[in-house]
Design a protein around this motif. Structure first.
Motif, mmCIF file in Angstrom:
data_model
loop_
_atom_site.group_PDB
_atom_site.id
_atom_site.type_symbol
_atom_site.label_atom_id
_atom_site.label_comp_id
_atom_site.label_asym_id
_atom_site.label_seq_id
_atom_site.Cartn_x
_atom_site.Cartn_y
_atom_site.Cartn_z
ATOM 1 N N SER A 5 4.558 -37.620 -24.466
ATOM 2 C CA SER A 5 4.442 -36.602 -24.873
ATOM 3 C C SER A 5 3.080 -36.307 -25.803
ATOM 4 C CB SER A 5 5.499 -36.048 -25.902
ATOM 5 O OG SER A 5 7.019 -35.926 -25.478
ATOM 6 N N THR A 6 2.580 -37.456 -26.320
ATOM 7 C CA THR A 6 1.475 -37.914 -26.848
ATOM 8 C C THR A 6 0.329 -37.547 -25.897
ATOM 9 O OG1 THR A 6 2.272 -39.260 -28.452
ATOM 10 C CG2 THR A 6 -0.102 -39.149 -28.312
ATOM 11 N N ILE A 7 0.316 -38.420 -24.813
ATOM 12 C CA ILE A 7 -0.724 -38.205 -23.737
ATOM 13 C C ILE A 7 -0.677 -36.837 -23.340
ATOM 14 C CG2 ILE A 7 -1.329 -38.931 -21.408
ATOM 15 C CD1 ILE A 7 0.020 -41.517 -22.041
ATOM 16 N N SER A 8 0.536 -36.104 -22.958
ATOM 17 C CA SER A 8 0.567 -34.714 -22.516
ATOM 18 C C SER A 8 -0.214 -33.893 -23.373
ATOM 19 C CB SER A 8 1.776 -34.117 -22.483
ATOM 20 O OG SER A 8 2.006 -33.011 -22.076
ATOM 21 N N PHE A 9 -0.193 -34.064 -25.057
ATOM 22 C CA PHE A 9 -0.830 -33.200 -26.061
ATOM 23 C C PHE A 9 -2.312 -33.431 -25.841
ATOM 24 C CE2 PHE A 9 -2.265 -32.958 -30.501
ATOM 25 C CZ PHE A 9 -1.757 -31.496 -30.497
ATOM 26 N N LEU A 10 -2.680 -34.584 -25.552
ATOM 27 C CA LEU A 10 -4.005 -34.908 -25.523
ATOM 28 C C LEU A 10 -4.425 -34.109 -24.441
ATOM 29 C CD1 LEU A 10 -4.356 -38.609 -26.845
ATOM 30 C CD2 LEU A 10 -4.915 -36.713 -27.996
ATOM 31 N N LEU A 11 -3.911 -34.239 -23.186
ATOM 32 C CA LEU A 11 -4.485 -33.850 -21.937
ATOM 33 C C LEU A 11 -4.331 -32.002 -22.270
ATOM 34 C CD1 LEU A 11 -5.116 -33.763 -18.980
ATOM 35 C CD2 LEU A 11 -2.288 -33.646 -18.615
ATOM 36 N N HIS A 12 -3.431 -31.703 -22.947
ATOM 37 C CA HIS A 12 -3.452 -30.173 -23.047
ATOM 38 C C HIS A 12 -4.799 -29.659 -23.946
ATOM 39 C CE1 HIS A 12 -2.207 -26.108 -23.545
ATOM 40 N NE2 HIS A 12 -1.922 -26.349 -24.717
ATOM 41 N N LEU A 13 -5.098 -30.623 -24.951
ATOM 42 C CA LEU A 13 -6.323 -30.095 -25.821
ATOM 43 C C LEU A 13 -7.547 -30.394 -24.988
ATOM 44 C CD1 LEU A 13 -5.831 -32.237 -29.033
ATOM 45 C CD2 LEU A 13 -5.909 -29.927 -29.091
ATOM 46 N N LEU A 14 -7.543 -31.147 -24.020
ATOM 47 C CA LEU A 14 -8.741 -31.163 -23.113
ATOM 48 C C LEU A 14 -8.987 -30.132 -21.819
ATOM 49 C CD1 LEU A 14 -11.271 -32.789 -22.094
ATOM 50 C CD2 LEU A 14 -9.511 -34.168 -20.549
ATOM 51 N N TRP A 49 -9.573 -26.712 -23.796
ATOM 52 C CA TRP A 49 -10.845 -26.442 -24.159
ATOM 53 C C TRP A 49 -11.726 -26.395 -23.054
ATOM 54 C CZ3 TRP A 49 -15.148 -30.097 -22.965
ATOM 55 C CH2 TRP A 49 -16.131 -29.867 -23.490
ATOM 56 N N THR A 50 -11.360 -27.082 -21.877
ATOM 57 C CA THR A 50 -12.128 -26.727 -20.651
ATOM 58 C C THR A 50 -11.911 -25.444 -20.039
ATOM 59 O OG1 THR A 50 -12.006 -29.202 -20.122
ATOM 60 C CG2 THR A 50 -12.558 -27.720 -18.272
ATOM 61 N N PHE A 51 -10.694 -25.037 -19.992
ATOM 62 C CA PHE A 51 -10.447 -23.767 -19.151
ATOM 63 C C PHE A 51 -10.659 -22.519 -20.103
ATOM 64 C CE2 PHE A 51 -6.820 -25.972 -16.672
ATOM 65 C CZ PHE A 51 -7.692 -26.598 -15.862
ATOM 66 N N VAL A 52 -10.550 -22.797 -21.547
ATOM 67 C CA VAL A 52 -10.748 -21.445 -22.127
ATOM 68 C C VAL A 52 -12.045 -21.339 -22.802
ATOM 69 C CG1 VAL A 52 -9.938 -20.287 -24.351
ATOM 70 C CG2 VAL A 52 -8.140 -21.377 -22.629
ATOM 71 N N SER A 53 -12.548 -22.683 -23.620
ATOM 72 C CA SER A 53 -13.835 -22.522 -24.186
ATOM 73 C C SER A 53 -14.936 -22.554 -23.175
ATOM 74 C CB SER A 53 -13.861 -23.654 -25.238
ATOM 75 O OG SER A 53 -12.697 -23.412 -26.205
ATOM 76 N N LYS A 54 -14.878 -23.474 -22.383
ATOM 77 C CA LYS A 54 -15.991 -23.564 -21.428
ATOM 78 C C LYS A 54 -16.045 -22.872 -20.193
ATOM 79 C CE LYS A 54 -18.103 -26.839 -23.815
ATOM 80 N NZ LYS A 54 -19.355 -26.724 -24.360
ATOM 81 N N LEU A 78 -11.650 -18.626 -18.985
ATOM 82 C CA LEU A 78 -10.516 -18.290 -18.162
ATOM 83 C C LEU A 78 -9.604 -17.557 -18.925
ATOM 84 C CD1 LEU A 78 -9.829 -21.430 -15.660
ATOM 85 C CD2 LEU A 78 -11.358 -19.193 -15.400
ATOM 86 N N GLY A 79 -9.638 -17.308 -20.234
ATOM 87 C CA GLY A 79 -8.842 -16.569 -21.166
ATOM 88 C C GLY A 79 -7.364 -17.020 -21.138
ATOM 89 N N VAL A 80 -6.603 -16.123 -20.793
ATOM 90 C CA VAL A 80 -4.879 -16.271 -20.771
ATOM 91 C C VAL A 80 -4.724 -16.989 -19.807
ATOM 92 C CG1 VAL A 80 -2.776 -15.149 -20.487
ATOM 93 C CG2 VAL A 80 -4.583 -14.056 -22.118
ATOM 94 N N ALA A 81 -5.116 -16.788 -18.444
ATOM 95 C CA ALA A 81 -4.823 -17.781 -17.376
ATOM 96 C C ALA A 81 -5.164 -19.425 -17.750
ATOM 97 C CB ALA A 81 -5.449 -17.118 -16.272
ATOM 98 N N GLY A 82 -6.303 -19.355 -18.231
ATOM 99 C CA GLY A 82 -6.561 -20.875 -18.663
ATOM 100 C C GLY A 82 -5.762 -21.610 -19.655
ATOM 101 N N ALA A 83 -5.424 -20.878 -20.717
ATOM 102 C CA ALA A 83 -4.672 -21.347 -21.825
ATOM 103 C C ALA A 83 -3.183 -21.454 -21.141
ATOM 104 C CB ALA A 83 -4.547 -20.360 -22.909
ATOM 105 N N MET A 84 -2.576 -20.510 -20.434
ATOM 106 C CA MET A 84 -1.207 -20.785 -19.907
ATOM 107 C C MET A 84 -1.247 -21.708 -18.705
ATOM 108 S SD MET A 84 0.125 -18.847 -22.212
ATOM 109 C CE MET A 84 1.883 -18.983 -21.428
ATOM 110 N N GLY A 85 -2.106 -21.895 -18.074
ATOM 111 C CA GLY A 85 -2.175 -22.859 -16.853
ATOM 112 C C GLY A 85 -2.291 -24.312 -17.640
#
Length: 408
Positions: free
Chosen positions: A193-202, A205-210, A213-220
């Motif tokens: 779960s900890t690794i998953s959380f860190l993966l989700h942050l990464l 940040w990549t999909f939405v901020s960089k 991709l908006g909603v699709a990036g966050a939900m994906g």
């Protein structure tokens, strides 16, 4: 001085009995509390870690959406607080039945039954999730019928479709966690779960901020990170790390399934109402004049409450495992003593969160939004939130005790 036989069941399923000399004095009480606390944290800490980081996936997603668009933030808050919480409450409660059954089987030494109980829970929870699926498919018309803001309802319909894979993640993730926790093997879930959380942050940040991709990036990102944990859990079980409790798939999972359904339904309804009753506030907020701000503010408060509630559910899991283990081995006095220790520990944490919320109520909102209107609304609700956090620390432990008594 008296003799005490201590029954230990190791991770590999081997049972050991130790004859220990104890003094009938206050020092004996202190040593009992210390021993029980060590057992409590061995179960509760990985459970708390996994629950907080798992729910953290939802919170991180809301945080990224909140810095993209206020409509998407309100839509996600509405779907997550009403629909997802409703389904999660049912499946979490039904999975607590797995925890009770597996805990008693482990305490009684019937290790082979644990894998059967796990498969029965997959069947019951999977059917339940499928029955509830239409509320995610027809979210937009449902919200419009309920009189919600049309723009928010349209955005909610898109987000709810992305949550369908996430719902089925609950079916396997929650039940496997209960299965491993009953064997004191849930540290692997904490790491995953900890690794998953860190993966989700990464990924967020990549999909939405960089990549924008908006909603699709966050939900994906949310779905990828959530299923990472489930795949890791399957690999752990099927890889041979549970040789005594997992004997492979069996048709016995379909036999005597109705008692499991009965216990699962009672547990599911109880926890669902507990998680969902305050979520109605988010639905009612949609009828207010400034619906976007109201929904966002209520949702932020509920997410803070839910994060703390994940810690309390860790103590609930510890109470289910400790009480069911002791009842399975026929030691009712030890079960009562365990409940007292867990109740005191959980309440202590509730007091800490109560004080922190009163001191930093307004600052919490800036983790989710940059809107001053929303921050002001959250600040106005901080006192009510603080009392909610305090009461949350008491009820789950009593719920765990109730589950075990109902099954005996």
């Amino acid at each position: 001085m008296s003799k005490l036989t201590v029954r230990l069941i190791m991770d590999n399923g081997v049972e050991e009995r130790l004859l220990v000399s104890v003094e009938n004095s206050s020092s004996d009480l202190k040593s009992r509390i210390w021993r029980e606390s060590k057992l409590l944290w061995r179960i509760a800490f990985p459970s708390i870690l996994s629950r907080v980081t798992s729910f953290g996936l939802i919170v991180v997603t809301q945080s990224f959406l909140g810095h993209v668009d206020e409509i998407d933030l309100a839509a996600y808050a509405l779907v997550q607080s009403i629909l997802l919480r409703f389904v999660n409450g049912i499946l979490l409660g039904m999975s607590s039945a797995t925890e009770t059954l597996c805990g008693q089987a482990f305490g009684a030494g019937h290790y082979h039954m644990m894998g059967i109980y796990l498969q029965r829970s997959w069947i019951v929870d999977g059917v339940t999730a499928t029955i509830l699926l239409p509320i995610f498919i027809f979210t937009t018309p449902i919200l419009k019928i309920l009189g919600q803001n049309e723009e928010i309802a349209e955005a909610s319909g898109v987000i709810s479709l992305w949550l369908i894979p996430f719902v089925y993640n609950f079916v396997f993730g929650l039940t496997i966690q209960m299965f491993l926790q009953a064997q004191l093997k849930n540290m692997v879930i904490g790491w995953l779960s900890t690794i998953s959380f860190l993966l989700h942050l990464l990924l967020s940040w990549t999909f939405v901020s960089k990549l924008g991709l908006g909603v699709a990036g966050a939900m994906g990102s949310l779905n990828i990170s959530a299923w990472f944990v489930v795949i890791g859990e399957f690999a752990y079980i099927w890889g041979g790390w549970c040789p005594n409790s997992w004997k492979g798939f069996t048709m016995a999972a379909f036999a005597d399934i109705f008692p499991v359904i009965k216990l699962s339904i009672s547990s599911g309804v109880m926890l669902c109402l507990e998680l969902w009753y305050n979520s109605v506030l988010v639905l009612l907020a949609g009828y207010l004049k400034n619906a976007t701000v109201a929904i966002s503010a209520f949702s932020i408060c509920l997410n803070v409450s839910a994060l703390q509630f994940m810690i309390c559910l860790g103590f609930l899991g510890a109470s289910c495992v400790r009480v069911s283990n002791e009842l399975g081995s026929g030691n009712s006095k030890a079960a009562k003593f365990s409940i007292k220790v867990i109740m005191f520990t959980s309440t202590f944490f509730g007091v800490i969160f109560f004080v922190l919320c009163l001191a930093f109520g307004r600052q919490l909102s800036y983790l989710f939004t940059s809107s001053e209107e929303v921050a002001e609304a959250v600040s106005d609700l901080s006192v009510f939130l603080a009392f909610s956090l305090l009461l949350n620390s008491i009820q789950p432990v009593l719920t765990g005790k109730y589950f075990d008594r109902q099954n005996n």
